[in-house]
Design an enzyme around this catalytic site. Structure first.
Site, PDB file in Angstrom:
ATOM      1  N   LYS A   1      52.295  63.531  35.387  1.00 59.96           N
ATOM      2  CA  LYS A   1      52.719  63.541  36.485  1.00 59.96           C
ATOM      3  C   LYS A   1      54.295  63.349  36.347  1.00 59.96           C
ATOM      4  O   LYS A   1      55.070  63.253  36.885  1.00 59.96           O
ATOM      5  CB  LYS A   1      52.324  62.813  37.108  1.00 59.96           C
ATOM      6  CG  LYS A   1      51.172  62.877  37.634  1.00 59.96           C
ATOM      7  CD  LYS A   1      50.170  64.208  37.886  1.00 59.96           C
ATOM      8  CE  LYS A   1      49.300  64.826  37.503  1.00 59.96           C
ATOM      9  NZ  LYS A   1      49.128  66.242  38.269  1.00 59.96           N
TER      10      LYS A   1
ATOM     11  N   GLU B   1      55.986  55.227  42.973  1.00 61.85           N
ATOM     12  CA  GLU B   1      56.171  55.950  44.076  1.00 61.85           C
ATOM     13  C   GLU B   1      56.023  55.500  45.798  1.00 61.85           C
ATOM     14  O   GLU B   1      55.567  54.843  45.645  1.00 61.85           O
ATOM     15  CB  GLU B   1      54.916  57.068  44.243  1.00 61.85           C
ATOM     16  CG  GLU B   1      55.519  58.115  43.090  1.00 61.85           C
ATOM     17  CD  GLU B   1      54.541  59.314  43.406  1.00 61.85           C
ATOM     18  OE1 GLU B   1      54.456  60.529  42.992  1.00 61.85           O
ATOM     19  OE2 GLU B   1      53.653  59.639  44.851  1.00 61.85           O
TER      20      GLU B   1
ATOM     21  N   HIS C   1      39.804  61.655  49.963  1.00 62.05           N
ATOM     22  CA  HIS C   1      40.725  62.731  49.193  1.00 62.05           C
ATOM     23  C   HIS C   1      40.926  64.035  48.951  1.00 62.05           C
ATOM     24  O   HIS C   1      41.549  64.893  48.326  1.00 62.05           O
ATOM     25  CB  HIS C   1      41.508  61.931  48.114  1.00 62.05           C
ATOM     26  CG  HIS C   1      42.222  60.605  48.355  1.00 62.05           C
ATOM     27  ND1 HIS C   1      43.747  60.287  48.648  1.00 62.05           N
ATOM     28  CD2 HIS C   1      41.442  59.699  48.427  1.00 62.05           C
ATOM     29  CE1 HIS C   1      43.860  59.163  49.528  1.00 62.05           C
ATOM     30  NE2 HIS C   1      42.282  58.880  48.582  1.00 62.05           N
TER      31      HIS C   1
ATOM     32  N   ARG D   1      46.225  77.132  38.258  1.00 65.64           N
ATOM     33  CA  ARG D   1      45.024  78.116  38.176  1.00 65.64           C
ATOM     34  C   ARG D   1      44.869  78.352  40.073  1.00 65.64           C
ATOM     35  O   ARG D   1      45.475  78.522  41.246  1.00 65.64           O
ATOM     36  CB  ARG D   1      43.860  76.644  38.416  1.00 65.64           C
ATOM     37  CG  ARG D   1      43.638  75.888  39.041  1.00 65.64           C
ATOM     38  CD  ARG D   1      42.519  74.519  39.297  1.00 65.64           C
ATOM     39  NE  ARG D   1      42.617  73.479  39.747  1.00 65.64           N
ATOM     40  CZ  ARG D   1      42.865  73.561  40.903  1.00 65.64           C
ATOM     41  NH1 ARG D   1      42.270  74.295  42.358  1.00 65.64           N
ATOM     42  NH2 ARG D   1      42.912  72.229  41.466  1.00 65.64           N
TER      43      ARG D   1
END
Lengths: 170, 499
Positions: free
Chosen positions: B116, B200, B235, B292
């Protein structure tokens, strides 16, 4: 013959009788028309109630029915006058609220037991964590009470309906 | 052109890929675990081979065995589907080393997007907006706390190797920072074997909007518009649609261009998805790239008319893209509802078992991508997705009404599913008017979902009739009579007479 049917805490009184060759189906003394046909050999039924169609599935377990109407599930108990009377007579003889067995709703792996023997627990409190389908699922206490014996331990693989622990309900 | 594809997956996505291949005249090889011998993908493929025991770590994740099976069966390509090995860069590299075509992006692109912090840096360089925060993993705690204060609480600690919410912690004030950092690190360590964590800005209930892209090996990259995926539980997406009610044409163009830049920046090839978060002020930020085919790819197929599986096969075969950006048109509105084997009335608890009765909906505008059939067993070993119901309508109102109609028609008995939940979403006023974000399920279904238990009286009638019929057949059995079916009225009398 009168029947008392409890569906999700709501009680309905039915009367099935035949008068002069005419079948009558009464709900809380009000007549209604019902028709009911099984779909093949499965526990699936098409029901017409006052002309309205419903698809129903049912499974019986320990004297209760789990009924699915379209997509909604209901827990239903059917009693008649006699069985109800019998139950009222024997109620005094039964032990108090007594021991509640907490069972696994699905097979899986015990991730954690979150309560100790003798601990006082509240209804809705998470007691056992089971992993199935890559997700952790918390099995909650159905009652207020005190934890009795614990039948499983961390890391154990369990089957559906395996007893996880006992709760002495209060 | 590729002519024989091994599908390293199971369930609805394996079936979806078989269908795409077959329409193109491409042969398919299925692999199956012990419990999937009777599964649809095993029976629909041109060939099927066993690859091990039920747990995916002993079957669908065993790289050696999958590659050996592909070679033995004479496959020339491997399609990973989604999940399992789809985003495993090492597996992609091994497939290619074995002389097989990998139907997906280059291994380096998978690895780059899997880290990430590296992905965030690359996006920033490419001019793609990222959520404010650090571009490097936290090395010094005091420094990190200072950074958190500069960004402003609440902040989010996220695992660099992360995904799926693991190693993620919301920190709402200064005092919570240090302990949260420790938990996030230890969670990241145990989930990914990598304890690097970065910071973040925490966006409260953003909307989740993603863009489908296609890239060929000649450097052409296009986007196929957006998918709105804000309706999530745990989520995890559960309802998706295209287009999003939120986007103006200008915003769609800007985000689409950013998605194309993101794909170009990592040397992407094949189908991929750029996920964005959109805040209350309509600022959008790169969240991550899914390297994907997505679960929700059908809503894009329905609105653009482009078959993404076929495009994947063509791109992997080295054929240039058949479309320019200007030729892509979104027409009408598509919605997907995922049908999971979970009980929406009981906190989405998994529900395994046999599907005893199945009558899916039909009629205009309905598509179902499913891996189930009557009498199929739903196993607890894999993801609980059973099927995806997709509808298309000329506009959003028609699509919502059509999805509600289809879910009302849908009959699946034997296990519990999220069908009633999907229906409750379609009937929700805020959903209908487009007023929702990723906090929707929590807000609207706080007290258990879909508990429209207005059919309790019908359930009571049904149980009584079934109970009487059962009593009647028990009497017949015990009396050893061979009567025809009798009405519950007669038997009610008969049962009483016998007592």
């Amino acid at each position: 013959m009168k029947y008392f049917v409890t569906s999700e805490e709501k009680e309905y009184t039915f009367d099935l009788k035949e008068e002069n060759g005419e079948k009558k189906f009464l709900l809380n003394e009000k007549p209604m028309t019902v028709d009911f046909k099984q779909v093949g050999k499965k526990p699936v039924y098409s029901l017409l109630v006052d002309g309205k169609p419903y698809d129903v599935w049912a499974e019986s377990q320990n004297g209760h029915y789990t009924v699915a109407v379209n997509g909604q599930f209901y827990r239903v108990k059917v009693e008649n006058e006699r069985s109800r009377l019998l139950k009222q007579l024997t109620r005094g003889a039964e032990s108090a609220e007594g021991v509640v067995l907490l069972k696994a709703p699905m097979p899986g792996l015990v991730v954690r037991v979150k309560a100790e023997k003798g601990a006082r627990v509240k209804k809705g409190q998470g007691l056992v964590l089971i992993e199935a389908m890559k997700m952790e699922n918390e099995i909650k206490s159905p009652v207020n009470g005190v934890i009795g014996s614990i039948a499983v331990k961390q890391g154990e693989a369990i089957d559906k309906n395996a007893v996880l622990l006992e709760i002495n309900a209060e | 052109m590729i002519h024989n594809v091994l599908i390293a997956n199971r369930g609805e996505i394996a079936v979806r890929i078989i269908r795409g291949c077959r329409e193109m005249g491409i042969r398919t090889v299925a692999v199956y675990s012990e419990v999937d011998r009777l599964s649809l993908h095993t029976r629909l493929a041109d060939e099927a081979y066993p690859i091990g025991k039920a747990p995916s770590s002993e079957s669908y994740l065993v790289q050696d065995r999958i590659i050996a099976t592909a070679l033995k069966a004479g496959a020339d390509a491997v399609h990973p589907g989604y999940g399992f090995l789809a985003e495993n860069g090492d597996f992609a590299a091994r497939v290619e080393k074995a002389g097989l075509i990998w139907i997906g992006p280059p291994a380096e692109a998978i690895r780059l997007m899997g880290d990430k912090t590296v992905a965030r840096q690359r996006m920033k360089e490419a001019g793609v907006p990222t959520v404010p925060g650090t571009l490097e993993p936290i090395s010094d705690e005091a420094e990190a706390l200072k950074t958190a204060e500069e960004i402003g609480f609440p902040v989010l600690l996220k695992a660099a190797a992360g995904g799926g919410g693991k190693g993620m912690r919301v920190v709402s004030k200064r005092e919570e920072f240090q302990p949260a950092l420790q938990t996030a690190r230890s969670e990241a360590k145990s989930a990914f074997g990598d304890d690097r964590v970065y910071i973040e800005k925490y966006l409260e209930n953003p909307r989740h909007i993603e863009f489908q892209i296609l890239a060929d090996k000649f450097g052409h990259v296009i986007h196929l518009g957006e998918r709105e995926c804000s309706i999530q539980r745990r989520h995890q997406k559960i309802v998706e649609e295209s287009p999003s009610v939120l986007l103006t044409p200008e915003m769609r163009q800007a985000m689409g261009e950013a998605a194309v830049r993101a794909a170009q920046a990592c040397g992407y090839r094949n189908a991929g998805t750029i996920e964005f978060l959109v805040d209350k002020n309509l600022n959008y930020y790169f969240l991550e790239m899914n390297t994907r085919l997505q679960v929700e790819h059908p809503v894009t197929e329905e609105t653009t008319g482009i078959d993404l599986v076929k495009e994947q096969l063509k791109i992997a075969s080295g054929i240039p893209l058949g479309y320019s950006q200007e030729e892509i048109r979104q027409t009408g509105h598509a919605i997907e509802v995922r049908i999971y084997a979970e009980d929406p009335a009981n906190n989405f608890m998994p529900s395994a078992g046999k599907i005893q009765y199945l009558r899916p909906p039909g009629g205009p505008g309905i598509r179902e991508d499913s891996g189930i059939f009557e009498d199929s067993e739903v196993s607890l070993y894999y993801d609980s997705i059973l099927s995806k119901l997709i509808v298309w309508g000329k506009d959003r109102n028609e699509a919502v009404a059509r999805m509600a109609r289809a879910l009302e028609e849908y009959r699946l008995f034997g296990i519990r599913t999220t069908i009633p939940f999907g229906l409750a979403v379609m009937k929700n006023k805020n959903f209908q008017t487009g007023h929702f974000d990723t906090g929707f399920v929590e807000k609207e279904f706080r007290n258990g979902s879909a508990d429209v238990k207005n059919l309790s009286q019908i359930a009571a009638i049904a149980a009584l009739l079934i109970d009487r019929q059962k009593a009647a057949s028990e009497i017949r059995a015990s009396a050893n009579h061979h009567h025809k079916w009798e009405s519950p009225w007669k038997t009610a009398g008969r049962v009483e007479n016998m007592r």
